[in-house]
Design an enzyme around this catalytic site. Structure first.
Site, PDB file in Angstrom:
ATOM      1  N   ASP A 276       0.847  -1.198   0.000  1.00 55.31           N
ATOM      2  CA  ASP A 276       0.000   0.000   0.000  1.00 55.31           C
ATOM      3  C   ASP A 276       0.880   1.244   0.000  1.00 55.31           C
ATOM      4  O   ASP A 276       1.321   1.691   1.052  1.00 55.31           O
ATOM      5  CB  ASP A 276      -0.891  -0.032   1.243  1.00 55.31           C
ATOM      6  CG  ASP A 276      -2.005   0.994   1.205  1.00 55.31           C
ATOM      7  OD1 ASP A 276      -1.941   1.911   0.373  1.00 55.31           O
ATOM      8  OD2 ASP A 276      -2.933   0.882   2.024  1.00 55.31           O
ATOM      9  N   HIS A 370      -9.134  -0.911  -8.027  1.00 55.05           N
ATOM     10  CA  HIS A 370      -8.844   0.259  -7.190  1.00 55.05           C
ATOM     11  C   HIS A 370      -7.640   1.041  -7.696  1.00 55.05           C
ATOM     12  O   HIS A 370      -7.668   2.276  -7.751  1.00 55.05           O
ATOM     13  CB  HIS A 370      -8.600  -0.207  -5.749  1.00 55.05           C
ATOM     14  CG  HIS A 370      -8.347   0.899  -4.781  1.00 55.05           C
ATOM     15  ND1 HIS A 370      -9.345   1.729  -4.315  1.00 55.05           N
ATOM     16  CD2 HIS A 370      -7.192   1.330  -4.194  1.00 55.05           C
ATOM     17  CE1 HIS A 370      -8.825   2.618  -3.475  1.00 55.05           C
ATOM     18  NE2 HIS A 370      -7.525   2.402  -3.389  1.00 55.05           N
TER      19      HIS A 370
END
Length: 462
Positions: A276, A370
């Site tokens: 991330d 995403h």
């Protein structure tokens, strides 16, 4: 959540490749000036103080150890942090002084600390509301107290008031304390004319399930450190300093992987197990300051060098997520789970090929992935510096983990950073099925201060 989040460090004090680095970070800040005589009360001894009992047992403080070693010409760790360590061979002392406890971030500077500082292992986010009857005068006094406390604690010293001694045995441990103002602060202090347009409330999003009691606030404080006790000590000191001027509205506690926990510098992973932070803006980029910080000639002038923080508590529905196969999880994100590489191929940092198709003619990176939706080039260049913490607040009555991401992102203007990206996510992000936005806040974080100043002084005394 996968495309723009600050890389973490995996060695004490050293940013991961491409990670933001704080201006003025001193890894081993020796030669610190002693605090003025009488600056620390009897109830708040320096964290380096050594009791008579400890002295008699041969235990010395980190400060005294540093002072002794410094006299021999060695460039050793950060002054100010006190540690009661038993006498040990010189090699052990050297290892001790190069530990992450010695890392110090400077309080003074063009920007407040805690924005471009590398991810820290522990964090606290806390919002305050001014008490009834408190106004501009009380707010100025509070920010003056908070700034003094932040400066001292970030240097590894005791707070100026009654110190709790929670972090007596610790060094600075990369502690940062960052302050911001919410939309409601300006009405409470009679400063509506100084309220930035960029601080207008965020629009509603269809995916929001916001708890108003855990959203917004007059004042906001972000605390980060690589040691949990140091972070808690700062949190407690800030809460005590608030006194009768302000009361806690909400508080959230978070964590990241500890520096040095991996064999080499790596981008962080979130609680879904995904890497991330691959495409977070970097200070080395020519347009970084323009995207993240308010320019010196910005409006209003008191926000020069500052930034706007969007804070969201994003709950991850982990039980549902973990039922997916790894392949299904990767399709939701658009990246491989093990390496963070785009599904179109390459390594973590390889540019994603959004047009690549498979043997059946389908897009390799799904249209609602995403990472595809959050790309700046898919959002008119919108960019934000994401610097989150994970959280886990136990198990709810249904046996479901209350866990997820304390999302904190920084930008020069949220209407050009967070808002356009979130609007696009709101229209069809595959990840939205597995997350829930439960609280929200937007705060104006003024620029850093010079010695002798306090955070927000240009606003409150301008």
């Amino acid at each position: 959540m996968a495309e723009q989040s600050t890389p973490e460090t995996s060695s004490p004090g050293a940013p991961a490749e491409g990670a933001p680095s704080e201006e003025g970070v001193s890894k081993k800040a020796a030669a610190r000036k002693s605090p003025p005589k009488g600056a620390i009360s009897e109830n708040a001894p320096p964290r380096g103080a050594v009791s008579q009992e400890a002295s008699s047992k041969g235990v010395i403080s980190r400060r005294r150890l540093l002072g002794t070693a410094g006299a021999t010409g060695l460039a050793l760790g950060a002054a100010g942090g006190a540690a009661g360590y038993a006498a040990a061979p010189s090699a052990d002392r050297t290892a001790l002084l190069s530990s992450l406890g010695a890392d110090e971030v400077m309080f003074h500077g063009k920007h407040q600390p805690g924005i471009t500082t590398a991810l820290q292992a522990r964090g606290h986010l806390v919002a305050f509301d001014l008490s009834a009857g408190a106004g501009r005068k009380e707010a100025a006094a509070l920010l003056r107290r908070w700034s003094t406390t932040a400066r001292r604690l970030m240097a590894g010293e005791a707070s100026a008031s009654a110190d709790t001694d929670v972090a007596r045995d610790s060094g600075p441990s990369s502690l940062t304390v960052t302050f911001g103002f919410g939309h409601s602060f300006f009405a409470r202090t009679g400063l509506e004319k100084q309220r930035p347009i960029a601080l207008d409330p965020l629009p509603d999003f269809s995916s929001d399930h916001l708890d108003k009691a855990r959203s917004n606030g007059d004042l906001w404080v972000q605390i980060g450190s690589n040691d949990a006790l140091v972070a808690f000590h700062a949190l407690r000191a800030i809460q005590q300093d608030a006194g009768q001027a302000a009361k806690v509205r909400w508080q959230m506690n978070g964590f990241n992987r500890s520096p040095g926990a991996t064999s080499q510098p790596m981008t962080a992973r979130n609680l879904m197990g995904q890497i991330d932070g691959t495409r977070n803006p970097k200070p080395s980029e020519s347009d970084f300051d323009r995207r993240i910080f308010v320019p010196d000639a910005g409006d209003p002038s008191w926000m020069a060098g500052g930034s706007y923080a969007v804070v969201r508590r994003i709950r991850m529905l982990l039980d549902d997520w973990e039922k997916l196969s790894v392949k299904a999880q990767e399709d939701v994100i658009g990246r491989r789970k093990d390496t963070g590489a785009p599904l179109s191929g390459g390594t973590e940092t390889t540019e994603m090929d959004l047009e690549k198709t498979d043997a059946d003619g389908g897009l390799v990176v799904p249209i609602n992935a995403h990472s595809r939706i959050t790309r700046p080039d898919e959002n008119g260049g919108a960019a934000m510096l994401r610097r989150p913490f994970s959280f886990h607040d136990g198990i709810d009555a249904d046996g479901v983990p209350d866990a997820g991401l304390l999302f904190v992102c920084w930008q020069a203007d949220p209407l050009r950073g967070f808002v356009p990206v979130q609007r696009k996510l709101d229209r069809g992000d595959a990840l939205s099925t597995y997350i829930r936005h439960e609280s929200s806040g937007l705060f104006a974080v003024p620029g850093g201060v010079a010695e002798g100043e306090y955070v927000g002084q240009k606003l409150l005394e301008g």
